[in-house]
Design a protein around this motif. Sequence first.
Motif, PDB file in Angstrom:
ATOM      1  N   UNK A 268     -30.322 -11.759 -16.921  1.00 18.47           N
ATOM      2  CA  UNK A 268     -30.244 -12.100 -15.510  1.00 18.47           C
ATOM      3  C   UNK A 268     -31.053 -11.028 -14.785  1.00 18.47           C
ATOM      4  N   UNK A 269     -32.175 -11.389 -14.212  1.00 14.89           N
ATOM      5  CA  UNK A 269     -33.077 -10.418 -13.608  1.00 14.89           C
ATOM      6  C   UNK A 269     -32.524  -9.790 -12.340  1.00 14.89           C
ATOM      7  N   UNK A 270     -33.208  -8.765 -11.877  1.00 15.56           N
ATOM      8  CA  UNK A 270     -32.727  -7.983 -10.743  1.00 15.56           C
ATOM      9  C   UNK A 270     -32.679  -8.794  -9.448  1.00 15.56           C
ATOM     10  N   UNK A 271     -33.506  -9.832  -9.317  1.00 12.35           N
ATOM     11  CA  UNK A 271     -33.510 -10.609  -8.078  1.00 12.35           C
ATOM     12  C   UNK A 271     -32.139 -11.178  -7.753  1.00 12.35           C
ATOM     13  N   UNK A 272     -31.390 -11.536  -8.780  1.00 19.45           N
ATOM     14  CA  UNK A 272     -30.067 -12.123  -8.567  1.00 19.45           C
ATOM     15  C   UNK A 272     -29.085 -11.122  -7.971  1.00 19.45           C
ATOM     16  N   UNK A 273     -29.392  -9.832  -8.095  1.00 16.54           N
ATOM     17  CA  UNK A 273     -28.511  -8.793  -7.560  1.00 16.54           C
ATOM     18  C   UNK A 273     -28.796  -8.504  -6.091  1.00 16.54           C
ATOM     19  N   UNK A 274     -29.810  -9.151  -5.537  1.00 12.35           N
ATOM     20  CA  UNK A 274     -30.180  -8.891  -4.148  1.00 12.35           C
ATOM     21  C   UNK A 274     -30.210 -10.153  -3.304  1.00 12.35           C
TER      22      UNK A 274
ATOM     23  N   UNK B  29     -22.725 -15.703  -4.291  1.00 11.83           N
ATOM     24  CA  UNK B  29     -22.536 -17.012  -4.917  1.00 11.83           C
ATOM     25  C   UNK B  29     -23.694 -17.348  -5.851  1.00 11.83           C
ATOM     26  N   UNK B  30     -24.893 -16.955  -5.444  1.00  7.67           N
ATOM     27  CA  UNK B  30     -26.062 -17.198  -6.295  1.00  7.67           C
ATOM     28  C   UNK B  30     -25.971 -16.386  -7.577  1.00  7.67           C
TER      29      UNK B  30
END
Length: 212
Positions: A193-199, A203-204
């Motif tokens: 799960x890449x870093x974009x999902x942490x920002x 819910x995403x």
Amino acid sequence: MINTTVTYLFDPLCGWCYGATPMLDRLVASGVAPTLLPTGLFSGAGARPLDVGFAAHAWANDQRIERLSGQPFSQAYLDNVLNVRGTLLDSSAATLGISAAGLEDPQRRLPALRAIQHARYVDGRDIVTASGVAAVLADAGMADAARLVATPTDDLLAAHLDLVGRGRALFQRLNADGVPSLAVIRNGAPRLIGSNALFGSYDNLVAHLQAA
């Protein structure tokens, strides 16, 4: 609650990892107990001088991270960390401190990471020397870990090498392109799960974790 095993790949001197802390805290609050694995990104061969050019690059990134995450990067950090020449960007001591905190209880790695990040990015304190990291851990109520950082035992050094080795191995296996990253592990097979999902939205992030 997310019914899966989650591993968090990070480096304590990575500003983006600091920015991901609120999302990580929300996962913990939801009942997820992530396994923290440092990758040694800024240690060993990855350490580098904190020169004027890199400091300017870091500060520009830090301002972007603050806008995305709400995590503060203080004037004390700019003055006492980024604008001080002759120091290294070297996460070796900070990573050892996290290993020391979690030596007997892995759940203490995250509080140690939070304390070290806050010390650097908010308080502008030294976290690149063993003495600096020991002082931060002592102030965070982890006197046992502070003593270990100041005088590492063979057990700590072995556990530390194993922890970083596992982090690097998983990072390479996932073909990750940076930290922070999350890995969802099901039936022994990790999914990145890449870093974009942490920002983005929480819910995403949950949707990414459940779909992995």
